[in-house]
Motif scaffolding. Sequence first.
Motif, short mmCIF file in Angstrom:
data_model
loop_
_atom_site.label_atom_id
_atom_site.label_comp_id
_atom_site.label_asym_id
_atom_site.label_seq_id
_atom_site.Cartn_x
_atom_site.Cartn_y
_atom_site.Cartn_z
N THR A 46 0.83 -1.20 0.00
CA THR A 46 0.00 0.00 0.00
C THR A 46 0.87 1.25 0.00
O THR A 46 0.61 2.21 -0.73
N LEU A 47 1.91 1.24 0.81
CA LEU A 47 2.82 2.39 0.86
C LEU A 47 3.48 2.62 -0.50
O LEU A 47 3.61 3.76 -0.95
N SER A 48 3.89 1.53 -1.13
CA SER A 48 4.54 1.65 -2.43
C SER A 48 3.57 2.22 -3.47
O SER A 48 3.93 3.09 -4.26
N ARG A 49 2.32 1.77 -3.45
CA ARG A 49 1.32 2.26 -4.40
C ARG A 49 0.98 3.72 -4.15
O ARG A 49 0.71 4.47 -5.07
N LEU A 50 1.00 4.12 -2.87
CA LEU A 50 0.76 5.54 -2.55
C LEU A 50 1.86 6.41 -3.14
O LEU A 50 1.60 7.46 -3.73
N GLU A 51 3.10 5.97 -2.99
CA GLU A 51 4.24 6.77 -3.45
C GLU A 51 4.34 6.83 -4.96
O GLU A 51 4.82 7.82 -5.52
N THR A 52 3.88 5.81 -5.64
CA THR A 52 3.95 5.79 -7.11
C THR A 52 2.69 6.34 -7.76
O THR A 52 2.61 6.43 -8.98
N GLY A 53 1.70 6.73 -6.92
CA GLY A 53 0.48 7.29 -7.45
C GLY A 53 -0.52 6.28 -7.95
O GLY A 53 -1.53 6.64 -8.55
N GLN A 54 -0.26 4.99 -7.69
CA GLN A 54 -1.18 3.95 -8.13
C GLN A 54 -2.38 3.83 -7.20
O GLN A 54 -3.37 3.19 -7.54
N ARG A 55 -2.28 4.46 -6.02
CA ARG A 55 -3.41 4.47 -5.08
C ARG A 55 -3.59 5.89 -4.57
O ARG A 55 -2.63 6.54 -4.17
N ARG A 56 -4.83 6.34 -4.58
CA ARG A 56 -5.13 7.68 -4.08
C ARG A 56 -5.15 7.66 -2.55
O ARG A 56 -5.79 6.80 -1.95
N PRO A 57 -4.44 8.58 -1.90
CA PRO A 57 -4.38 8.55 -0.43
C PRO A 57 -5.72 8.92 0.19
O PRO A 57 -6.42 9.81 -0.29
#
Length: 200
Positions: A46-57
């Motif tokens: 989840t942290l990785s996806r947040l940083e790469t923009g693949q998941r909206r915070p």
Amino acid sequence: MGLVEDTSPVIAAVLGQAGPRLKEFRTRRGITLTELAASTGISKSTLSRLETGQRRPTLELLLVLSLNYRVPLDDLVGAPEVGDPRVRLKPGRVKGRTVIPLTRQPGGLQVWKIVIPAGNLTPEPRAHDGHEWIYVLSGDLRLVVGERDWVLGTGEVAEFDTTVPHWFGNSGDEPVEILSIFARPGERPPRMLRRDDATA
């Protein structure tokens, strides 16, 4: 058009730039994703996806990261300064009562401020699915739930199942103001003091 609609493109832009800022905060502190996951309870993926923009915070995730980094939430996402922060509410009239909606979303918890004018009314209990929480801001509120009848004063709280026939009105000579939170089936308002607790 309200403030939320007016600023939604700005909010989307800010959240779209949140990923690089989150990564910058982490790398500047020399923290690995594995270490951050261990300290926050947020999964590494989840942290990785947040940083790469693949998941909206979400607000929940941002609050956890804000506390972990010990920085204000605005600094974490790079929120811009806003101009006029006021929300222009639109009061309505329902059976002689002034009702001001404090939530805009069609789903989830619904919150209202209700002003009930003075006057003795005959209770007309009704029942419907859901759960309600009431906080008395000022005045004296008469509350009927099932066969029970109370008068709540300023600062008192009631919480009840709305499948039980209920009614509330003014019990004094001055207008009474309340906050009402309504939750649909499957949702619950914040756990607060029940009327039974107050009289125990």
